[in-house]
Motif scaffolding. Structure first.
Motif, PDB file in Angstrom:
ATOM      1  N   GLN A  45       1.646  39.622  14.757  1.00 49.29           N
ATOM      2  CA  GLN A  45       2.090  40.377  16.362  1.00 49.29           C
ATOM      3  C   GLN A  45       3.395  40.062  16.328  1.00 49.29           C
ATOM      4  O   GLN A  45       4.172  40.730  16.914  1.00 49.29           O
ATOM      5  CB  GLN A  45       0.959  39.929  17.314  1.00 49.29           C
ATOM      6  N   THR A  46       3.849  38.714  15.867  1.00 49.84           N
ATOM      7  CA  THR A  46       5.268  38.394  16.449  1.00 49.84           C
ATOM      8  C   THR A  46       6.162  38.929  15.669  1.00 49.84           C
ATOM      9  O   THR A  46       7.276  39.491  16.206  1.00 49.84           O
ATOM     10  CB  THR A  46       5.235  36.655  16.329  1.00 49.84           C
ATOM     11  N   VAL A  47       5.913  39.136  14.567  1.00 52.33           N
ATOM     12  CA  VAL A  47       7.319  39.591  13.476  1.00 52.33           C
ATOM     13  C   VAL A  47       7.155  40.963  13.121  1.00 52.33           C
ATOM     14  O   VAL A  47       7.736  41.821  12.678  1.00 52.33           O
ATOM     15  CB  VAL A  47       7.248  38.881  12.148  1.00 52.33           C
ATOM     16  N   LEU A  48       5.882  41.784  13.539  1.00 55.28           N
ATOM     17  CA  LEU A  48       5.624  43.177  13.317  1.00 55.28           C
ATOM     18  C   LEU A  48       6.860  43.793  13.626  1.00 55.28           C
ATOM     19  O   LEU A  48       7.294  44.868  12.805  1.00 55.28           O
ATOM     20  CB  LEU A  48       4.217  43.773  13.917  1.00 55.28           C
ATOM     21  N   PRO A  49       7.494  43.987  14.750  1.00 55.83           N
ATOM     22  CA  PRO A  49       8.524  44.560  15.380  1.00 55.83           C
ATOM     23  C   PRO A  49       9.676  44.515  14.519  1.00 55.83           C
ATOM     24  O   PRO A  49      10.587  45.494  14.024  1.00 55.83           O
ATOM     25  CB  PRO A  49       8.854  44.258  16.862  1.00 55.83           C
ATOM     26  N   ALA A 107       4.147  40.607   2.082  1.00 59.77           N
ATOM     27  CA  ALA A 107       5.166  39.787   1.827  1.00 59.77           C
ATOM     28  C   ALA A 107       6.648  40.575   0.889  1.00 59.77           C
ATOM     29  O   ALA A 107       7.691  40.305   0.954  1.00 59.77           O
ATOM     30  CB  ALA A 107       5.183  38.426   1.411  1.00 59.77           C
ATOM     31  N   LEU A 108       6.065  41.275  -0.044  1.00 58.42           N
ATOM     32  CA  LEU A 108       6.923  41.744  -1.177  1.00 58.42           C
ATOM     33  C   LEU A 108       7.113  43.303  -0.965  1.00 58.42           C
ATOM     34  O   LEU A 108       7.689  43.822  -1.682  1.00 58.42           O
ATOM     35  CB  LEU A 108       6.199  41.420  -2.423  1.00 58.42           C
ATOM     36  N   ALA A 109       6.626  43.740   0.282  1.00 57.05           N
ATOM     37  CA  ALA A 109       6.602  45.299   0.454  1.00 57.05           C
ATOM     38  C   ALA A 109       7.971  45.777   0.588  1.00 57.05           C
ATOM     39  O   ALA A 109       8.896  45.441   1.543  1.00 57.05           O
ATOM     40  CB  ALA A 109       5.827  45.507   1.860  1.00 57.05           C
ATOM     41  N   PRO A 110       8.425  46.727  -0.397  1.00 53.92           N
ATOM     42  CA  PRO A 110       9.534  47.464  -0.246  1.00 53.92           C
ATOM     43  C   PRO A 110       9.827  48.342   0.496  1.00 53.92           C
ATOM     44  O   PRO A 110      10.765  48.971   1.185  1.00 53.92           O
ATOM     45  CB  PRO A 110      10.020  47.936  -1.683  1.00 53.92           C
ATOM     46  N   THR A 111       8.600  49.119   1.156  1.00 54.95           N
ATOM     47  CA  THR A 111       8.659  50.167   2.126  1.00 54.95           C
ATOM     48  C   THR A 111       7.558  49.907   3.139  1.00 54.95           C
ATOM     49  O   THR A 111       6.626  49.022   2.961  1.00 54.95           O
ATOM     50  CB  THR A 111       8.386  51.571   1.499  1.00 54.95           C
ATOM     51  N   MET A 112       7.453  50.374   4.188  1.00 48.91           N
ATOM     52  CA  MET A 112       6.649  50.601   5.254  1.00 48.91           C
ATOM     53  C   MET A 112       5.016  50.741   4.726  1.00 48.91           C
ATOM     54  O   MET A 112       4.125  50.326   5.005  1.00 48.91           O
ATOM     55  CB  MET A 112       6.930  51.224   6.543  1.00 48.91           C
ATOM     56  N   LEU A 113       4.927  51.890   4.064  1.00 50.24           N
ATOM     57  CA  LEU A 113       3.732  52.444   3.461  1.00 50.24           C
ATOM     58  C   LEU A 113       3.075  51.292   2.607  1.00 50.24           C
ATOM     59  O   LEU A 113       1.828  51.172   2.657  1.00 50.24           O
ATOM     60  CB  LEU A 113       3.984  53.774   2.484  1.00 50.24           C
ATOM     61  N   VAL A 114       3.922  50.539   1.651  1.00 50.00           N
ATOM     62  CA  VAL A 114       3.479  49.395   0.877  1.00 50.00           C
ATOM     63  C   VAL A 114       2.777  48.353   1.998  1.00 50.00           C
ATOM     64  O   VAL A 114       1.959  47.624   1.852  1.00 50.00           O
ATOM     65  CB  VAL A 114       4.322  48.937  -0.002  1.00 50.00           C
ATOM     66  N   ALA A 168       6.347  31.406  13.955  1.00 47.93           N
ATOM     67  CA  ALA A 168       6.541  32.615  13.098  1.00 47.93           C
ATOM     68  C   ALA A 168       7.907  32.943  13.369  1.00 47.93           C
ATOM     69  O   ALA A 168       8.771  33.273  12.399  1.00 47.93           O
ATOM     70  CB  ALA A 168       5.654  33.913  13.527  1.00 47.93           C
ATOM     71  N   GLY A 169       8.462  33.228  14.626  1.00 48.08           N
ATOM     72  CA  GLY A 169       9.679  33.428  14.946  1.00 48.08           C
ATOM     73  C   GLY A 169      10.818  32.586  14.244  1.00 48.08           C
ATOM     74  O   GLY A 169      11.766  32.944  13.907  1.00 48.08           O
ATOM     75  N   ALA A 170      10.389  31.063  14.234  1.00 47.89           N
ATOM     76  CA  ALA A 170      11.382  30.197  13.593  1.00 47.89           C
ATOM     77  C   ALA A 170      11.545  30.705  12.214  1.00 47.89           C
ATOM     78  O   ALA A 170      12.477  30.548  11.366  1.00 47.89           O
ATOM     79  CB  ALA A 170      10.769  28.928  13.970  1.00 47.89           C
ATOM     80  N   ILE A 171      10.234  30.700  11.299  1.00 48.60           N
ATOM     81  CA  ILE A 171      10.256  31.232  10.091  1.00 48.60           C
ATOM     82  C   ILE A 171      11.103  32.231   9.641  1.00 48.60           C
ATOM     83  O   ILE A 171      11.814  32.117   8.735  1.00 48.60           O
ATOM     84  CB  ILE A 171       8.881  31.277   9.327  1.00 48.60           C
ATOM     85  N   TRP A 177      11.228  37.350   7.648  1.00 49.14           N
ATOM     86  CA  TRP A 177       9.856  37.568   7.841  1.00 49.14           C
ATOM     87  C   TRP A 177       9.004  37.430   6.517  1.00 49.14           C
ATOM     88  O   TRP A 177       7.543  37.441   7.030  1.00 49.14           O
ATOM     89  CB  TRP A 177       9.771  39.107   8.634  1.00 49.14           C
ATOM     90  N   ARG A 178       9.519  37.765   5.507  1.00 49.18           N
ATOM     91  CA  ARG A 178       8.448  37.725   4.500  1.00 49.18           C
ATOM     92  C   ARG A 178       7.885  36.506   4.174  1.00 49.18           C
ATOM     93  O   ARG A 178       6.490  36.546   3.947  1.00 49.18           O
ATOM     94  CB  ARG A 178       9.232  38.191   3.234  1.00 49.18           C
ATOM     95  N   TRP A 179       8.323  35.427   4.465  1.00 52.61           N
ATOM     96  CA  TRP A 179       7.865  34.011   4.443  1.00 52.61           C
ATOM     97  C   TRP A 179       6.683  33.973   5.435  1.00 52.61           C
ATOM     98  O   TRP A 179       5.798  32.887   5.138  1.00 52.61           O
ATOM     99  CB  TRP A 179       9.069  32.957   4.462  1.00 52.61           C
ATOM    100  N   VAL A 180       6.712  34.587   6.597  1.00 49.95           N
ATOM    101  CA  VAL A 180       5.437  34.388   7.397  1.00 49.95           C
ATOM    102  C   VAL A 180       4.325  34.890   6.795  1.00 49.95           C
ATOM    103  O   VAL A 180       3.115  34.290   6.957  1.00 49.95           O
ATOM    104  CB  VAL A 180       5.858  35.273   8.647  1.00 49.95           C
TER     105      VAL A 180
END
Length: 477
Positions: A45-49, A107-114, A168-171, A177-180
């Motif tokens: 929820q935190t990092v989705l935007p 974490a590895l997604a190159p696009t939003m669809l992935v 999550a915001g700190a990470i 964001w991928r490390w979250v």
């Protein structure tokens, strides 16, 4: 002089505790997995935007949450049956493997669809994990400890609710964001090792023949299809140019959800037939009522009271803290001994209904922020009482060979309630857009309070029959 072993004359009749040596690994393992799910939920929820912005995926913002719910529904169609046939061990390990894969894909997604694909797989994994954890609790722990372990599940959400968004915001700020999404994988292996002994002892229960399995699976597929339609077509209500198409699609999706739920859930759910059907139906109504208020409360605060997102997020903290408090209250010996599950279910529904008045009056600007949050705390306490009451009653009523199916049905009922209410709320927000003012928010939340009143009126039906001195004569939870 002779010596006597004290155990020869003083039998060990101490009540069992969650922290007893033989229960501790199971308790720590299941609570660790619940905590993992809670942190993952709050972190997403935190990092989705940020994810949406970096992957340029605004059009798939709704799909990133809706896809998980759709796949959760599909997963529930199979998880209960597999758990009863195979035992919880292979199904739980399969669910954790899917969870790990979903986190890596996200974490590895190159696009939003992935990325959306990863969230969809995560929903299926959650279905498998949720069902098996319920069965592990039922088979590895004595009945007297079930209410306490479900209270610990609620408590496991406290730290994620308090620290999860900031963590999550700190990470995200330090490493991206991928490390979250990669971080939660560190908890999976230790939790499995703690549960290893219990999983070895909880094999298949010899599931009885289930002639209606195929029909329920088909109904669950229909239900998931309806959820997909309501989730992904709500944005069509935003523009007057597309409402002529969007409104029939959303309403049609709701009808499909209702038709699918009528066949996928236990017979008698719609009329709250006593016993397991009433447990499922009460769970559906409770989820819908609570979502109607809690799902729009942060948006209402930001939109109508112009508070910061940090202040609006206080509602999530209140939810976590007082849900845990209600669960603890439900697990205490006085509550378990003096009040039966029907009484506790009615009390929880009444607290949600009364507590909903706080946010409703806050939306109408008839209460300031602090008193409004006090009302919401009351509602969260009611949810904390209701949720473990329904879970313990479910395990008490379901036969051992059908615990997986019953747990899946309960989760499916809750997901249906959330989905239906989310469709209503999402449709209203899309329709009115910036015109969503306090009175409109108040109407949505008041509707949730009315649904909670239905729970208060019908909660006693979770008990199969009446005793001579009331259903509280023999506590089950």
């Amino acid at each position: 002089m002779t010596t006597t072993d004290p155990t020869d004359v003083l039998p060990d009749d101490r009540p069992e505790r969650l922290l007893d040596r033989r229960h501790l690994p199971v308790v720590v393992g299941v609570v660790a997995l619940v905590t993992l799910a809670a942190f993952e939920n709050r972190a997403v929820q935190t990092v989705l935007p940020v994810v949406v912005r970096e992957l340029d995926g605004w059009a798939l913002f709704g799909a990133s949450t809706g896809a998980g719910l759709v796949m959760f529904t599909l997963g529930m169609a199979f998880s209960g049956r597999w758990t009863d046939r195979l035992g919880p061990r292979p199904v739980l390990l399969g669910g954790l493997a899917l969870f790990a894969g979903a986190q890596l894909v996200s974490a590895l997604a190159p696009t939003m669809l992935v990325f959306v694909t990863g969230r969809a797989v995560s929903g299926a994994a959650e279905a498998l994990i949720d069902t098996t954890l319920m069965v592990v609790v039922a088979r590895a722990l004595p009945e007297s400890l079930r209410a306490k372990v479900f209270a610990s599940f609620a408590a496991a959400w406290i730290l994620p609710s308090l620290l999860g968004p900031g963590f999550a915001g700190a990470i995200e700020s330090l490493a991206g964001w991928r490390w979250v999404f990669a971080g939660p994988l560190l908890v999976v292996l230790p939790a499995v090792l703690l549960l290893r002994a219990a999983l070895r002892e909880t094999g298949a229960a010899g599931a009885s023949a289930d002639p209606g399995a195929r029909a329920r699976i088909a109904a669950s597929v229909v239900l998931a299809a309806g959820l997909a339609v309501t989730t992904f077509t709500a944005p069509l209500l935003e523009s007057a140019d597309t409402r002529a198409v969007g409104l029939p699609l959303v309403l049609g999706g709701v009808v499909v959800v209702l038709l699918g739920a009528a066949r996928a859930l236990p017979r008698g759910t719609a009329r709250l037939a006593r016993g397991l059907p009433a447990v499922a139906g009460t769970g559906l109504l409770t989820a819908a009522a609570f979502t109607a208020v809690g799902g729009v409360l942060p948006l209402m605060l930001v939109t109508t009271h112009h508070v910061s997102t940090a202040v609006a997020g206080v509602s999530l903290t209140v939810t976590g803290l007082f849900w845990a408090f209600g669960s603890w209250l439900n697990s205490t010996a006085p509550a378990q001994e003096r009040f039966g599950p029907g009484t506790r279910a009615r009390a929880g529904g009444l607290l949600i209904a009364v507590g909903s008045l706080g946010p409703v009056l806050l939306a109408l600007d008839l209460l300031p922020l602090a008193p409004g949050m006090v009302g919401w705390a009351l509602a969260a306490t009611g949810m904390g009482i209701l949720s473990p009451t329904l879970s313990t009653q479910l395990l008490a009523l379901a036969p051992t060979s059908g615990q997986g199916r019953a747990s899946a049905a309960q989760s499916l009922a809750g997901a249906t309630g959330v989905a239906l209410q989310t469709a209503v709320v999402g449709g209203a927000v899309a329709w009115f857009g910036p015109g969503m003012d306090g009175p409109r928010f108040a109407v949505l939340m008041a509707a949730g309070g009315l649904v909670a009143l239905l729970v208060a009126l019908g909660g006693g039906r979770v008990v199969p029959g009446r005793t001579a001195r009331g259903e509280g004569a023999r506590p089950v939870g």
